[in-house]
Scaffold this active site. Structure first.
Site, mmCIF file in Angstrom:
data_model
loop_
_atom_site.group_PDB
_atom_site.id
_atom_site.type_symbol
_atom_site.label_atom_id
_atom_site.label_comp_id
_atom_site.label_asym_id
_atom_site.label_seq_id
_atom_site.Cartn_x
_atom_site.Cartn_y
_atom_site.Cartn_z
ATOM 1 N N TYR A 150 0.858 -1.194 0.000
ATOM 2 C CA TYR A 150 0.000 0.000 0.000
ATOM 3 C C TYR A 150 0.890 1.240 0.000
ATOM 4 C CZ TYR A 150 -5.012 -0.200 -0.038
ATOM 5 O OH TYR A 150 -6.312 -0.268 -0.469
ATOM 6 N N ASP B 139 -5.536 13.072 -25.614
ATOM 7 C CA ASP B 139 -5.498 11.688 -25.152
ATOM 8 C C ASP B 139 -4.736 10.880 -26.211
ATOM 9 O OD1 ASP B 139 -5.992 9.058 -24.543
ATOM 10 O OD2 ASP B 139 -8.159 9.301 -24.258
ATOM 11 N N ARG C 141 -0.633 -2.995 -18.673
ATOM 12 C CA ARG C 141 -1.935 -2.330 -18.790
ATOM 13 C C ARG C 141 -2.021 -1.218 -17.756
ATOM 14 N NH1 ARG C 141 -5.981 -3.500 -21.676
ATOM 15 N NH2 ARG C 141 -4.708 -5.160 -22.544
ATOM 16 N N THR D 175 -2.626 5.658 -22.358
ATOM 17 C CA THR D 175 -2.503 4.319 -21.798
ATOM 18 C C THR D 175 -1.033 3.946 -21.914
ATOM 19 O OG1 THR D 175 -2.828 3.221 -23.921
ATOM 20 C CG2 THR D 175 -4.803 3.617 -22.599
ATOM 21 N N LYS E 108 -0.564 0.176 -25.183
ATOM 22 C CA LYS E 108 -0.827 0.096 -26.628
ATOM 23 C C LYS E 108 0.512 0.224 -27.362
ATOM 24 C CE LYS E 108 -5.563 1.474 -25.785
ATOM 25 N NZ LYS E 108 -6.656 2.463 -25.962
ATOM 26 N N GLU F 143 -0.451 4.739 -0.705
ATOM 27 C CA GLU F 143 -1.272 5.932 -1.006
ATOM 28 C C GLU F 143 -0.438 7.192 -0.822
ATOM 29 O OE1 GLU F 143 -4.783 5.858 1.408
ATOM 30 O OE2 GLU F 143 -5.811 4.467 0.063
HETATM 31 C C1 LIG Z 1 -7.740 2.792 -25.200
HETATM 32 C C2 LIG Z 1 -8.165 4.178 -25.025
HETATM 33 C C3 LIG Z 1 -8.596 4.655 -23.774
HETATM 34 C C4 LIG Z 1 -8.913 3.755 -22.595
HETATM 35 O O1 LIG Z 1 -7.927 3.031 -22.047
HETATM 36 P P1 LIG Z 1 -8.273 1.858 -20.997
HETATM 37 O O2 LIG Z 1 -6.931 1.535 -20.437
HETATM 38 O O3 LIG Z 1 -8.914 0.766 -21.783
HETATM 39 O O4 LIG Z 1 -9.195 2.423 -19.974
HETATM 40 C C5 LIG Z 1 -8.883 6.001 -23.645
HETATM 41 N N1 LIG Z 1 -8.762 6.833 -24.690
HETATM 42 C C6 LIG Z 1 -8.381 6.409 -25.915
HETATM 43 C C7 LIG Z 1 -8.282 7.390 -27.031
HETATM 44 C C8 LIG Z 1 -8.088 5.068 -26.125
HETATM 45 O O5 LIG Z 1 -7.743 4.646 -27.342
#
Ligand SMILES: *Cc1c(COP(=O)(O)O)cnc(C)c1O
Length: 432
Positions: free
Chosen positions: A51, A197, A232, A223, A226, A53
């Site tokens: 933990y 994003d 993850r 993220t 990817k 936090e």
């Molecule tokens: C994949 C993705 C997310 C979400 O990611 P998670 O880890 O699945 O919650 C958010 N925004 C965009 C543009 C994405 O491609």
């Protein structure tokens, strides 16, 4: 202690089957990748027990001395990768990173102007089934029918008409780069926050193969699993910290805060409790990998492969949205081939090829059926595929789409896939 195999054979059996599936399928889902053994070892480490936090040096629990070092290494490497003033590596996923951004900059009922979901945008950018569309008022911009690309004059008009509190950029099925200067000038003109994003393209941005949004957006989320090829998870970054000119104030004191303070509190305690320290360790490992020279080569190959595959599809008479790709994915409009996205996805699945059905801009089918499929190159490029293999992949996909109901085609393509996969070995373990 018992091993997983001894302790829980039911779960172990499924993990072995999943390993086999990953080893012998063509993984073409654009949002997936294969993490390294080192990343998985960190993710499967003793830090799952801890933990922590709070933040390094300011924790609410004892015993955080090693966790602090791990998080500091992750933060330093991330800053270096993206040329950021500040970063938060604690978000559990892309969606929770985005939740923290909303908490930091928006009040319920405020207007968000985001990338149209049916044109490739993401659920967390204002979908009516997501908190972002439930608590806030979503407005959308989209691509042009003729070009499949954004028209920045139209986005400016839309922004002036709806007067958003925040403008978001970023999508999960857009194959072109963005004009961040144009977006920033639009945001400045209407007094909005600009949020990028980069969940899909972070790896390409990290090595400089796509433009870096950090100098232009107020805040950037991503993220880590990817194109970045980590565990993850999620992350939030700020290019230039300092007092924010849009005047976000501390709820109690009314003091104007800088970006980093606002966002750190929005992650913890705003939207999360304890950080996943084992995943933060794995993030650190993956950022370390991304700082190596061969990561640049990998990302460059990802783009070359996507382009080669796109050109092969065009040669075979397929319609690629926007006519091609700048990044790691292509979106195919299947309407001229007489099959839906749903039929294509199912038929390809039977031939050991994994893709996802996807809405195309101005789709005439429902989201459960769709007119398109999205195909990405990151995962198979990690396995070592080059342009020749990706052209072969396009031909295999075409064979199945030509005869979606022919079992003998499914079986013969699956055999070819297996042979291809055998030449590019992946995992020789189910757990680390
Ligand atoms: C994949 C993705 C997310 C979400 O990611 P998670 O880890 O699945 O919650 C958010 N925004 C965009 C543009 C994405 O491609």
């Amino acid at each position: 202690m018992k091993s997983l195999k001894q302790q829980d054979p039911a779960i172990f059996e499924q993990l072995e089957k999943e390993t086999n599936r990953q080893n012998f399928n063509l993984e073409l889902i654009a949002s997936e990748n294969f993490a390294s053994k080192a990343v998985m070892q960190a993710a499967g480490s003793v830090l799952t027990n801890k933990y922590a936090e709070g933040y390094p040096g300011k924790r609410y629990y004892g015993g955080c001395e090693y966790a602090d070092v791990v998080e500091d290494i992750a933060r330093d490497r991330a800053k270096k990768l993206f040329n950021a003033d500040w970063v938060n590596v604690q978000p559990h996923s892309g969606a929770t990173a985005n939740a923290a951004v909303y908490l930091a900059f928006m009040k319920p009922g405020d207007t968000l102007l985001g990338f149209d979901l049916s044109h490739g945008g993401h659920l967390t950018h204002g979908s009516h089934v997501n908190f972002s569309g439930i608590y806030f008022k979503p407005e959308f911009y989209g691509v042009e029918k003729e070009t499949g690309r954004l028209d920045y004059n139209k986005i400016r008009e839309k922004a002036k008409a709806v007067n958003p509190k925040m403008i978001s950029i970023g999508a999960s099925a857009y194959s072109r780069d963005y004009d961040y200067e144009a977006f920033r000038s639009i945001a400045d003109e209407v007094g909005a926050f600009l949020w990028m994003d980069m969940a899909h393209t972070a790896g390409l941005i990290a090595v400089g193969n796509l433009k870096n949004p950090l100098p232009h957006a107020h805040v950037v989320t991503t993220t880590t699993h990817k194109t970045l090829r980590g565990p993850r998870g999620g992350m939030i970054l700020v290019g230039k910290d300092g007092e924010n000119e849009l005047g976000v104030v501390a709820p109690k004191s009314g003091r104007v805060k800088n970006w980093s303070e606002v966002l750190d509190s929005a992650v913890f305690p705003g939207t999360q409790g304890g950080p996943l320290m084992h995943i933060i360790a794995a993030k650190a490992v993956s950022y370390g990998e991304a700082l190596q020279e061969d990561f640049k080569e990998y990302q460059t190959q990802v783009q070359k492969n996507a382009k080669a595959m796109s050109a092969q599809f065009v040669e075979m008479g397929y319609e690629i949205v926007s006519g091609g790709t700048d990044n790691h994915l292509i979106l195919i409009d299947l309407r001229n081939k007489g099959v839906t996205g749903k039929i294509a996805e199912e038929a390809l699945g039977k031939a050991a090829i994994t893709v996802n059905k996807n809405m195309v801009p101005f789709d005439t089918e429902s989201p459960f059926v769709t007119s398109g499929i999205r195909i990405g190159s990151p995962a198979m490029t990690t396995r070592g595929f080059g342009e020749a293999e990706f052209k072969q992949v396009a031909k295999l996909v075409d064979k199945v789409i030509q005869s979606p109901n022919d079992e003998s085609v499914h079986n013969s393509v699956a055999k070819e896939v297996e042979a291809l996969c055998e030449n590019f070995p992946l995992y020789d373990f189910a757990t680390v």
